[in-house]
Design an enzyme around this catalytic site. Structure first.
Site, PDB file in Angstrom:
ATOM      1  N   ASN A  62       0.836  -1.197   0.000  1.00 55.95           N
ATOM      2  CA  ASN A  62       0.000   0.000   0.000  1.00 55.95           C
ATOM      3  C   ASN A  62       0.875   1.252   0.000  1.00 55.95           C
ATOM      4  O   ASN A  62       1.948   1.287   0.602  1.00 55.95           O
ATOM      5  CB  ASN A  62      -1.017  -0.011   1.149  1.00 55.95           C
ATOM      6  CG  ASN A  62      -0.407  -0.108   2.527  1.00 55.95           C
ATOM      7  OD1 ASN A  62       0.538  -0.840   2.766  1.00 55.95           O
ATOM      8  ND2 ASN A  62      -0.985   0.620   3.467  1.00 55.95           N
ATOM      9  N   GLN A  63       0.406   2.253  -0.727  1.00 54.34           N
ATOM     10  CA  GLN A  63       1.134   3.507  -0.897  1.00 54.34           C
ATOM     11  C   GLN A  63       0.180   4.666  -0.616  1.00 54.34           C
ATOM     12  O   GLN A  63      -0.790   4.853  -1.335  1.00 54.34           O
ATOM     13  CB  GLN A  63       1.691   3.607  -2.322  1.00 54.34           C
ATOM     14  CG  GLN A  63       2.612   2.470  -2.713  1.00 54.34           C
ATOM     15  CD  GLN A  63       3.896   2.457  -1.914  1.00 54.34           C
ATOM     16  OE1 GLN A  63       4.572   3.475  -1.790  1.00 54.34           O
ATOM     17  NE2 GLN A  63       4.233   1.311  -1.355  1.00 54.34           N
ATOM     18  N   ALA A  66      -0.284  12.491   1.347  1.00 52.52           N
ATOM     19  CA  ALA A  66      -0.869  13.482   2.250  1.00 52.52           C
ATOM     20  C   ALA A  66      -2.331  13.769   1.940  1.00 52.52           C
ATOM     21  O   ALA A  66      -3.059  14.261   2.797  1.00 52.52           O
ATOM     22  CB  ALA A  66      -0.062  14.778   2.206  1.00 52.52           C
ATOM     23  N   TYR A  68      -4.569  11.772   1.907  1.00 53.03           N
ATOM     24  CA  TYR A  68      -5.152  10.530   2.410  1.00 53.03           C
ATOM     25  C   TYR A  68      -6.674  10.633   2.381  1.00 53.03           C
ATOM     26  O   TYR A  68      -7.202  11.650   2.791  1.00 53.03           O
ATOM     27  CB  TYR A  68      -4.626  10.303   3.837  1.00 53.03           C
ATOM     28  CG  TYR A  68      -5.107   9.064   4.513  1.00 53.03           C
ATOM     29  CD1 TYR A  68      -4.590   7.825   4.169  1.00 53.03           C
ATOM     30  CD2 TYR A  68      -6.087   9.115   5.493  1.00 53.03           C
ATOM     31  CE1 TYR A  68      -5.034   6.676   4.791  1.00 53.03           C
ATOM     32  CE2 TYR A  68      -6.532   7.972   6.114  1.00 53.03           C
ATOM     33  CZ  TYR A  68      -5.995   6.755   5.758  1.00 53.03           C
ATOM     34  OH  TYR A  68      -6.434   5.622   6.369  1.00 53.03           O
ATOM     35  N   GLU A  75      -3.132  -4.713  -2.857  1.00 48.55           N
ATOM     36  CA  GLU A  75      -3.721  -5.645  -3.808  1.00 48.55           C
ATOM     37  C   GLU A  75      -3.864  -5.015  -5.186  1.00 48.55           C
ATOM     38  O   GLU A  75      -3.545  -5.626  -6.208  1.00 48.55           O
ATOM     39  CB  GLU A  75      -5.100  -6.113  -3.320  1.00 48.55           C
ATOM     40  CG  GLU A  75      -5.071  -6.833  -1.992  1.00 48.55           C
ATOM     41  CD  GLU A  75      -5.260  -5.945  -0.779  1.00 48.55           C
ATOM     42  OE1 GLU A  75      -5.823  -6.420   0.220  1.00 48.55           O
ATOM     43  OE2 GLU A  75      -4.845  -4.757  -0.811  1.00 48.55           O
ATOM     44  N   CYS A 112     -10.178  -4.855   0.777  1.00 52.50           N
ATOM     45  CA  CYS A 112     -11.259  -3.880   0.920  1.00 52.50           C
ATOM     46  C   CYS A 112     -12.203  -3.980  -0.285  1.00 52.50           C
ATOM     47  O   CYS A 112     -11.926  -4.693  -1.251  1.00 52.50           O
ATOM     48  CB  CYS A 112     -10.690  -2.463   1.045  1.00 52.50           C
ATOM     49  SG  CYS A 112     -10.025  -1.799  -0.494  1.00 52.50           S
TER      50      CYS A 112
END
Length: 160
Positions: A62-63, A66, A68, A75, A112
């Site tokens: 996962n990357q 800021a 977010y 995945e 998810c």
């Protein structure tokens, strides 16, 4: 009115030792991928390893950024890389390991919703199931023989 019952069948292993050697190796690759997670905001790191039918293993982590949560999950990082680098290869298996850097995660963490949809796209495209194994940092490992177990009533190209 008619009711429809939808069931999912998952296999639950008590730990990695119960898995076949090839799956343990794939999970080990997911552990390595997790080390490359950039997750300073959520403090939740995820690694994914994908086995293709050409025996290539593709990794993803996962990357975040800021802005977010506009980053990308492990995945999808792995599956999109596989699709761009090996467009004719089928995805056979996916291993996922996830956990918090704040406290130990022992509960198996499934993909998810957005990742389930992305995996579904490739499962439909290749017209064959993708085995998915997922776990927390330690403990039980869950196996789904197909993404369809995790996302019944999938939205795909057939409705467009």
């Amino acid at each position: 009115m008619k009711e429809i019952k939808i069931e999912s069948i998952l296999s639950v292993y008590d730990n990695l030792d119960e898995l076949p050697a090839d799956i343990v190796g794939l999970m080990d690759q997911a552990v390595l991928a997790r080390e490359n997670s950039y997750s300073p905001y959520s403090k939740f790191s995820v690694g994914a390893a994908i086995l293709l039918d050409n025996n290539e293993i593709v990794l993803g982590s996962n990357q975040e950024n800021a802005s977010y949560p506009s980053g990308l999950c492990a995945e999808r990082t792995a599956i999109y890389y596989a699709g761009s680098q090996y467009p004719k290869a089928k995805i056979l298996k996916m291993a996922i390991i996830a956990g918090s850097r704040i406290r130990q995660t022992v509960t198996p963490i499934p993909p998810c919703g957005a990742c389930r949809q992305a995996i579904a796209e490739y499962e439909v495209k290749q017209d064959s199931p993708i085995e998915i194994y997922f776990m927390g940092e330690t403990g039980k490992v869950v196996k789904s023989h197909s993404l369809a177990n995790l996302l019944p009533l999938v939205f795909d190209k057939s409705v467009l």
